[in-house]
Design a protein around this motif. Structure first.
Motif, PDB file in Angstrom:
ATOM      1  N   ALA A 659       0.894  -1.384   0.041  1.00 28.88           N
ATOM      2  CA  ALA A 659      -0.012   0.059   0.055  1.00 28.88           C
ATOM      3  C   ALA A 659       0.892   1.332   0.057  1.00 28.88           C
ATOM      4  CB  ALA A 659      -0.664   0.119   1.005  1.00 28.88           C
ATOM      5  N   SER A 660       2.201   1.112   0.250  1.00 30.94           N
ATOM      6  CA  SER A 660       2.953   2.372   0.554  1.00 30.94           C
ATOM      7  C   SER A 660       3.707   2.539  -1.153  1.00 30.94           C
ATOM      8  CB  SER A 660       4.197   2.178   1.437  1.00 30.94           C
ATOM      9  OG  SER A 660       3.474   2.081   2.502  1.00 30.94           O
ATOM     10  N   VAL A 668      -4.049  -1.725  -4.269  1.00 33.47           N
ATOM     11  CA  VAL A 668      -3.917  -2.493  -3.012  1.00 33.47           C
ATOM     12  C   VAL A 668      -4.948  -1.846  -1.957  1.00 33.47           C
ATOM     13  CG1 VAL A 668      -2.505  -3.007  -1.150  1.00 33.47           C
ATOM     14  CG2 VAL A 668      -1.634  -3.234  -3.357  1.00 33.47           C
ATOM     15  N   ALA A 669      -4.860  -0.288  -1.865  1.00 34.32           N
ATOM     16  CA  ALA A 669      -6.061  -0.036  -1.025  1.00 34.32           C
ATOM     17  C   ALA A 669      -7.438  -0.202  -1.457  1.00 34.32           C
ATOM     18  CB  ALA A 669      -5.780   1.659  -0.860  1.00 34.32           C
ATOM     19  N   MET A 670      -7.332  -0.226  -2.649  1.00 34.28           N
ATOM     20  CA  MET A 670      -8.855  -0.341  -3.267  1.00 34.28           C
ATOM     21  C   MET A 670      -9.430  -1.905  -3.068  1.00 34.28           C
ATOM     22  SD  MET A 670     -11.766   0.611  -4.621  1.00 34.28           S
ATOM     23  CE  MET A 670     -11.365   2.068  -5.453  1.00 34.28           C
ATOM     24  N   ILE A 703      -2.730   4.939   5.750  1.00 35.96           N
ATOM     25  CA  ILE A 703      -2.880   5.020   4.289  1.00 35.96           C
ATOM     26  C   ILE A 703      -4.171   4.868   3.824  1.00 35.96           C
ATOM     27  CG2 ILE A 703      -2.003   3.532   2.297  1.00 35.96           C
ATOM     28  CD1 ILE A 703       0.485   2.845   3.788  1.00 35.96           C
ATOM     29  N   LEU A 704      -5.034   3.898   4.387  1.00 37.14           N
ATOM     30  CA  LEU A 704      -6.320   3.943   3.823  1.00 37.14           C
ATOM     31  C   LEU A 704      -7.265   5.252   4.079  1.00 37.14           C
ATOM     32  CD1 LEU A 704      -7.199   0.393   5.049  1.00 37.14           C
ATOM     33  CD2 LEU A 704      -6.819   0.968   2.974  1.00 37.14           C
ATOM     34  N   THR A 705      -6.909   6.035   5.015  1.00 37.42           N
ATOM     35  CA  THR A 705      -7.631   7.150   5.235  1.00 37.42           C
ATOM     36  C   THR A 705      -7.190   8.308   4.539  1.00 37.42           C
ATOM     37  OG1 THR A 705      -5.978   7.846   7.135  1.00 37.42           O
ATOM     38  CG2 THR A 705      -8.004   6.759   7.820  1.00 37.42           C
TER      39      THR A 705
END
Length: 1036
Positions: A659-660, A668-670, A703-705
Motif C-alpha cells: 500500500a506504500s 492495493v488500498a482499493m 494509508i487507507l484514510t
C-alpha cells in the motif's frame, strides 16, 4: 714520428736518460718489466760504442734510427714505471694493456735497431753483429701474461661489473690474488696492505670499473679471514664452552671456513664443501676461465666431485656429540626457575641452528623435551620475555615444525593459539614467524580446522592479508587462508570472518544437495553485514530459490533468504531470481506447508515489498497475477484471521509495504477496502496486544484514510474506534510510530463540527500545540519519518479547528496563536507535506478573517470588524489605523490576518519550494488576500505589491508549465492586474506577456480565461498610455 727539429744529439741524450731510469731499480716484481730492463741494459752497452759518440756526424739513416729509439724507449719507460711504482693489484688489473704496450715498443725498437745494423759499414763487424742480435731478440721477445694473471684478470674485471659474490667465491678470489701477488694466502695483513696501495693508486682515477673492483676487494677482505677463527665456526659456545669438542682443521672448508656438511674431493686431492666448490666452478665458467683448484691454483681437467666418505663420517660424529652437549645445556637453561633473557635467547638460537643445519638431530631436540619447553615459554612467560624472544621462540618452532613428530607435539600443546596471539605482536619479525608457523600447520586439513576454531584467528589473518603496507606478510596470510578454504569444517568460520568464497562456491557449485543445504543453513544462522548480504544474494539467490522446491532444503533456504532480504537493495536481486512465486505458493497455496514455513515466507515477502521496485511488475504465478492482484490481496486479508501471530505481523507488513508503493498503492488500498471485512480486519489489530501488529495496523489505517477518508470514517464510527485514536495519542505507553499514525488518521478523517468539539475538544488544542513544539525541538533540523509524520498529524488536527470558525473556536485560535504556529512551520526544515498543511491552515484562517472583516453595509462601519469583534482584536484604539488588506483596524495578535501576523514573506518564500503541492498551497493562501474586489481592494493589491508578492507570483508563473499551479498563479495575477499601478508596472514585462500568450494557447480552460482577462487588462493600460502619449505630442 720524430720532429724534424729534433737533433740526433738530443735523441741520444734522451736515450741515455731513459736507459739510466730503467737501470735505476735493482729489482722488478714482474717478469715483463725485468725482461725489458735486460734489453735496455744491452742497448745501453751497444749505444756506448765510440761510433755513436758523435751523433751529429752520423748518416741520416742512423740519426733517424736514434730518434725513433728515443721516442719508443721513453714510452716504454712509462710502462715499466707502472710495473715498478703502482700497486701490484693495479698491475694485475691492467696486465694485458701493460704487456701489450711493452710488446709494441720492443718491436718498434727492434725495427730501429735493424735500420742501424743495415747502415753500419762493413769495417764494424762486431758492432753490426751485436746490433743484429739485439734487434732479433727484441723482435722475437714475447711479453706474455701468465695463466694465473690471466684468470685473475678476468675475475677482477667481472668484479668490476658489480656482481653479487658468495663467500666461497670470495675465498677463491683471495687465494688467486695472493698467488698472483706472490704472497701467502694466510698473510692477511699483506693482502690488506696491497688493497690499501691499490686504493692510493685510484685517488685520481676516473675509472668506474677500477673503483668497483676496489669496493669489491674491500668488502671481501672485510668479511673474510685467511685464518679460520672460532667465531667462524657455526657451533655455539656461549655457555659451557669447556664441554664442547673443537673441530679438527681438516673439518673446515678452505672456502667457507666452516665445518663441512658434504665434503668432496677434487682431482687435486683438495677437499671442499660441495656447494662452495660448485659455486666457484660456476663463477669460473661465467668468467670464461678454466676452473681451478682454489688452494693450489691448478687447472682442473675434470670437475668430478668425489664424496669424502671417511671425513664426512668423522664430521658427523663430531657434530652429533656436540649437538648432544648443546641440547643438554639448553634443557638445563630452560629448566631454571628464574631464567635470564640472555640465556633464553642463546638457547633459542642453538635450537634453531641445530634444526636448520642438522635435521638428522631433530629427534634429539624433540626427545629432550625442548619443543614442549619452548611452547611452555610462550604460554607462561609470553608477556615478560618481550617481542624479541617471542620472535626467536616462534622462529625455532617454525624450523622444528618441519619434523612431523614435533609438529604433532606443538599442536597438542596448543601452539596455534600462541601463534595467533603473536599475529598482533609489536614487531614485524614476531608477526612474520607467527604467520609462517600457521602456514606450516595449514598444510594439514585437521590443522586448518584447529586454526579456524581459535577465537579471532580468521579475523586477524584476514586483516593481515589485506594490509598492503606489508605485502610479504599479506601474501603469507593469504596463503594460509587459501589452504583453509579447502577444509569443510572451516567454511563457517571463514564466512564469519568475511571470506565467503568457500561457502558460496559450495552453494552455487554442482555438488550434492546436502552440501548446498548445509551452506544455506550457515547463511541463515549468521549475522551478516550489508555488503555480505549483497554479495551472497548476487551469487547464490537463484540456488536458494531452487532449494525451496526440495522439502529437505526448504527450511534452510527460507532462513537464508530471510537473512538476505533484510537488506533493501537485495529486493530487486531476489525478485529477479523468481523468489516471489515460490514464496507466495508456500504462504497462500500450499495446504500442507508447515506454519514455520509460512512465517518465514511471509517475512521474506514483507522485506521485499518494503521497498518499491521490480516486485510490482513481477508475476507470482502462471496466470500473470502480481502481488497487488485482487486475489492476492483478498487471500492476505483472509490469512490474517487464521494464521499464527508471527505470520499475522508479517502479513500486515506485506499489506503496508504494497500500500506504500507509488505503483501499487491505489489498487492495493482499493482491494483492501472492497474485500469482505477488509477494513474491519485491519481495525481488529489496532488494539492488539503485540506492538508490531498495532504498528502496522495503524500504518495501514493511515494509508487507507488518505485515499478513502469518508469510507473509513463510517467504519471508524461504526466500530467505535474514534476515541481509540485520541487515546493512543495521549497514551505515554504507545510507540512514537503509533502516535504519529493515530494523529494522521484523525487528521485525515472528515469530522463534523460537533465531532471536533466533542471528540477532539477545544482543550485538546493546547496538547496539540505543546507536542508540535516538542516535535520541533526533537527534530532540531533533522527530518525523520516518525517526527515528520507526527508533525503532519498534529497540523492536520489543528486544521479541523480552522475549517469552521465560530466565536468559541476563534477564541481558541487566538489563545493558542494558531496562525503563528502555522507560520513557524513554513520556515522550519520539514517535509513538504508539513509545509503544505501549514499553508492550508493559514489559508483557512485568512479566509475566516476576510469573512469576518466583510462589512454588513456600505459604506463600511467606521469601527471596523476588529472593533466589532472585541474577542478577536481587543479594544479599539483611540485613532484606529485600517489594515490595508481588510480595510479595517487589525491588531498584531489578531491571528486572522496574514499581514499583521507576518506570514506573507514566509509564504512568498514557499513559492520557490521544489514541491509543486507546497507552491500551490502558498498561492492559495496568498490568494485569500485578493478575494474581495469591493471597497479597499486597490489598497490590498498595493500592499501585496509593496510586499513583493505580485512580482514573486509573476516570476513563478513565467517558469512553470500548464497545470493546477499555473492556473492558481494566473488567477492571482489577473486579479492584481485589475489595479492600475501593478498593471502599469508590469505592462512592459515581455516575459509575462509571452507566458500569458502561451497559457492562452496551451493552458486549461480556466487558465485560458484568466490569461485572456490578464492580457486585456495589460492592453487597456497600454492603450491608455498610448493615447496619453499621442495627446502630449506637438501637432505638425
Amino acid at each position: 714520428m720524430t720532429s724534424p727539429s729534433y737533433t740526433a744529439a738530443a735523441a741520444a741524450e734522451s736515450i741515455h736518460r731513459s736507459l739510466a731510469e730503467l737501470s735505476s731499480s735493482s729489482s722488478d716484481s714482474f717478469d715483463n718489466s725485468r725482461r725489458f730492463t735486460a734489453f735496455a741494459s744491452r742497448l745501453h752497452l751497444l749505444l756506448n760504442h765510440h761510433y755513436f759518440l758523435d751523433s751529429d756526424s752520423l748518416s741520416p739513416a742512423l740519426q733517424t734510427a736514434l730518434k725513433g729509439i728515443a721516442s719508443d724507449l721513453s714510452k716504454a719507460v712509462l710502462t715499466v714505471s707502472v710495473y715498478r711504482k703502482r700497486s701490484k693489484i693495479f698491475v694485475l688489473i691492467n696486465c694485458k694493456s701493460l704487456s701489450a704496450s711493452l710488446q709494441q715498443h720492443s718491436s718498434a725498437i727492434a725495427s730501429w735497431l735493424a735500420l742501424i745494423e743495415s747502415s753500419l759499414s762493413d769495417n764494424l763487424p762486431d758492432l753490426r753483429k751485436k746490433t743484429s742480435d739485439l734487434s732479433r731478440d727484441m723482435k722475437l721477445s714475447h711479453f706474455a701474461v701468465t695463466e694465473n694473471e690471466e684468470r685473475l684478470h678476468r675475475t677482477l674485471q667481472k668484479e668490476g661489473e658489480g656482481r653479487q659474490t658468495s663467500k666461497a667465491v670470495q675465498s677463491a678470489i683471495i687465494m688467486d690474488l695472493a698467488r698472483c701477488l706472490g704472497i701467502d694466502s694466510c698473510n692477511y695483513e699483506e693482502l690488506i696492505n696491497q688493497v690499501k696501495l691499490f686504493k692510493t693508486d685510484l685517488a685520481n682515477s676516473n675509472s668506474v670499473s677500477e673503483r668497483r673492483i676496489l669496493v669489491s676487494l674491500e668488502k671481501i677482505l672485510g668479511s673474510w679471514s685467511a685464518v679460520p677463527g672460532m667465531l667462524t665456526l657455526k657451533v655455539d659456545r656461549d655457555f659451557e664452552e669447556d664441554a664442547h669438542i673443537l673441530p679438527f682443521k681438516n673439518f673446515l672448508c678452505p672456502l667457507t671456513k666452516e665445518v663441512m656438511k658434504e665434503p668432496v674431493v677434487l682431482e687435486s686431492s683438495q677437499t671442499y664443501e660441495r656447494s662452495a666448490i660448485e659455486y666457484w666452478f660456476e663463477r669460473c665458467l661465467e668468467d670464461g676461465r678454466d676452473p681451478t683448484c682454489p688452494v693450489t691454483g691448478e687447472v682442473l681437467k675434470s670437475l668430478e666431485l668425489k664424496p669424502n666418505i671417511g671425513l664426512a663420517g668423522a664430521i658427523e660424529e663430531w657434530v652429533n656429540r656436540n649437538v648432544e652437549i648443546e641440547v643438554k645445556c639448553a634443557v638445563e637453561q630452560l629448566s631454571k626457575e628464574s631464567m635470564e633473557a640472555e640465556g633464553v635467547e642463546r638457547v633459542l638460537d642453538v635450537v634453531y641452528k641445530i634444526s636448520e643445519e642438522h635435521p638428522s638431530n631433530w629427534f634429539r631436540v624433540r626427545n629432550a623435551g625442548l619443543v614442549v619447553m619452548i611452547v611452555n615459554l610462550l604460554r607462561n612467560s609470553s608477556k615478560s620475555i618481550g617481542t624479541v624472544l617471542r620472535s626467536k621462540a616462534l622462529m625455532a618452532l617454525l624450523s622444528m615444525a618441519k619434523d612431523e613428530e614435533s609438529k604433532k607435539i606443538m599442536l597438542e600443546e596448543g601452539i596455534t593459539r600462541f601463534a595467533i596471539h603473536s599475529l598482533i605482536g609489536s614487531s614485524e619479525k614476531e608477526r612474520e614467524y607467527a604467520v609462517k608457523l600457521l602456514l606450516e600447520f595449514s598444510s594439514n586439513e585437521a590443522c586448518c580446522t584447529t586454526i579456524a576454531s581459535e577465537k579471532g584467528a580468521l579475523v586477524l589473518l584476514s586483516s593481515m592479508a589485506g594490509n598492503l603496507e606489508h605485502p610479504a606478510l599479506a601474501n603469507v596470510a593469504e596463503q594460509v587462508l587459501t589452504r583453509m578454504e579447502v577444509a569443510e569444517d572451516s567454511v563457517q568460520n571463514l564466512a564469519a570472518a568475511g571470506r565467503f568464497e568457500p561457502l558460496l562456491s559450495r552453494l552455487r557449485g554442482a555438488g550434492p544437495d546436502d552440501i548446498k543445504i548445509e551452506m544455506a543453513s550457515i547463511i541463515g544462522r549468521m549475522t551478516l553485514t550489508n555488503n555480505s548480504k549483497e554479495q551472497i544474494a548476487q551469487q547464490c539467490a537463484q540456488t536458494l530459490v531452487e532449494l525451496l522446491s526440495k522439502p529437505e532444503g526448504r527450511m534452510p533456504s527460507l532462513l537464508a533468504l530471510n537473512n538476505l532480504s533484510g537488506l533493501d537493495d537485495n529486493a530487486t536481486i531476489l525478485v529477479e531470481s523468481a523468489v516471489l512465486p515460490a514464496l507466495v505458493a508456500i504462504l497462500l497455496q500450499n495446504q500442507g506447508a508447515l506454519q514455520e514455513w509460512k512465517e518465514f515466507a511471509a517475512s521474506i515477502i514483507a522485506n521485499i515489498v518494503s521497498k518499491p521496485g521490480h516486485w510490482e511488475l513481477a508475476s507470482i504465478d502462471n496466470k500473470g497475477n502480481s502481488m497487488q492482484s485482487e486475489s492476492v490481496v483478498f487471500s492476505l486479508v483472509v490469512l490474517l484471521l487464521v494464521t499464527s501471530p508471527q505470520c499475522q505481523a508479517s502479513v500486515l507488513r506485506i499489506l503496508y509495504g504494497m500500500a506504500s508503493s507509488p505503483q501499487a498503492a491505489e489498487s492495493v488500498a482499493m482491494h483492501i477496502k472492497s474485500s469482505e471485512d477488509g477494513i474491519k480486519t485491519i481495525f481488529h489489530f489496532l488494539d492488539y496486544p503485540d506492538v508490531e501488529h498495532r504498528i502496522y495496523a495503524f500504518k495501514l489505517t493511515r494509508i487507507l484514510t488518505e485515499r478513502f477518508a469518508q469510507d473509513l470514517a463510517q467504519e471508524v464510527k461504526h466500530s467505535d474506534k474514534l476515541l481509540l485514536f485520541k487515546e493512543k495519542l495521549l497514551d505515554n505507553q504507545s510507540t512514537e510510530s503509533e502516535k504519529s499514525d493515530a494523529a494522521c488518521v484523525l487528521a485525515n478523517l472528515p469530522l463534523s463540527e460537533d465531532e471536533v468539539k466533542t471528540v477532539l475538544e477545544a482543550s485538546f488544542v493546547k496538547w496539540i500545540v505543546m507536542n508540535l513544539k516538542k516535535q520541533q525541538r526533537i527534530s532540531n533540523g533533522r527530518t525523520s519519518w516518525p517526527t515528520s509524520s507526527m508533525e503532519e498529524g498534529l497540523l492536520g488536527l489543528l486544521l479541523h479547528f480552522t475549517r469552521s470558525l465560530d466565536q468559541d473556536t476563534i477564541s481558541v485560535v487566538k489563545e493558542h496563536q494558531l496562525m503563528t504556529i502555522f507560520c513557524e512551520q513554513l520556515s522550519f526544515p520539514a517535509k513538504p507535506r508539513v509545509k503544505q498543511l501549514a499553508a492550508v491552515g493559514l489559508t483557512n484562517l485568512s479566509e475566516a478573517g476576510r469573512m469576518l472583516a466583510a462589512p454588513d453595509s456600505e459604506p463600511p462601519a467606521p469601527k471596523g470588524f476588529c472593533a466589532a469583534l472585541v474577542f478577536m482584536c481587543g479594544r479599539a484604539s483611540p485613532e484606529p489605523s485600517n489594515c490595508p488588506i481588510h480595510n479595517a483596524p487589525c491588531e498584531y495578535n489578531s491571528q486572522l490576518c496574514l499581514l499583521k501576523s507576518n506570514c506573507i514573506r514566509p509564504l512568498v518564500d514557499l513559492l520557490h519550494d521544489e514541491d509543486a503541492n507546497v507552491q500551490i498551497a502558498a498561492i492559495e493562501a496568498l490568494s485569500t488576500l485578493v478575494l474581495d474586489t469591493s471597497h479597499g481592494y486597490k489598497g490590498a493589491v498595493d500592499e501585496l505589491e509593496k510586499q513583493d508578492v505580485i512580482a514573486a507570483v509573476i516570476e513563478l508563473f513565467t517558469e512553470i508549465r500548464p497545470g493546477v499551479l499555473q492556473e492558481r498563479a494566473l488567477w492571482m495575477i489577473e486579479r492584481a492586474l485589475r489595479v492600475d499601478s501593478p498593471a502599469h508596472r508590469h505592462s512592459l514585462n515581455q516575459s509575462l506577456v509571452r507566458a500569458l500568450v502561451e497559457a492562452l494557447k496551451h493552458g486549461t480552460a480556466n487558465a485560458k480565461r484568466h490569461a485572456q482577462d490578464a492580457l486585456t487588462n495589460l492592453k487597456e493600460i497600454s492603450g491608455v498610455s498610448a493615447k496619453a502619449s499621442s495627446q502630449s505630442r506637438p501637432q505638425r
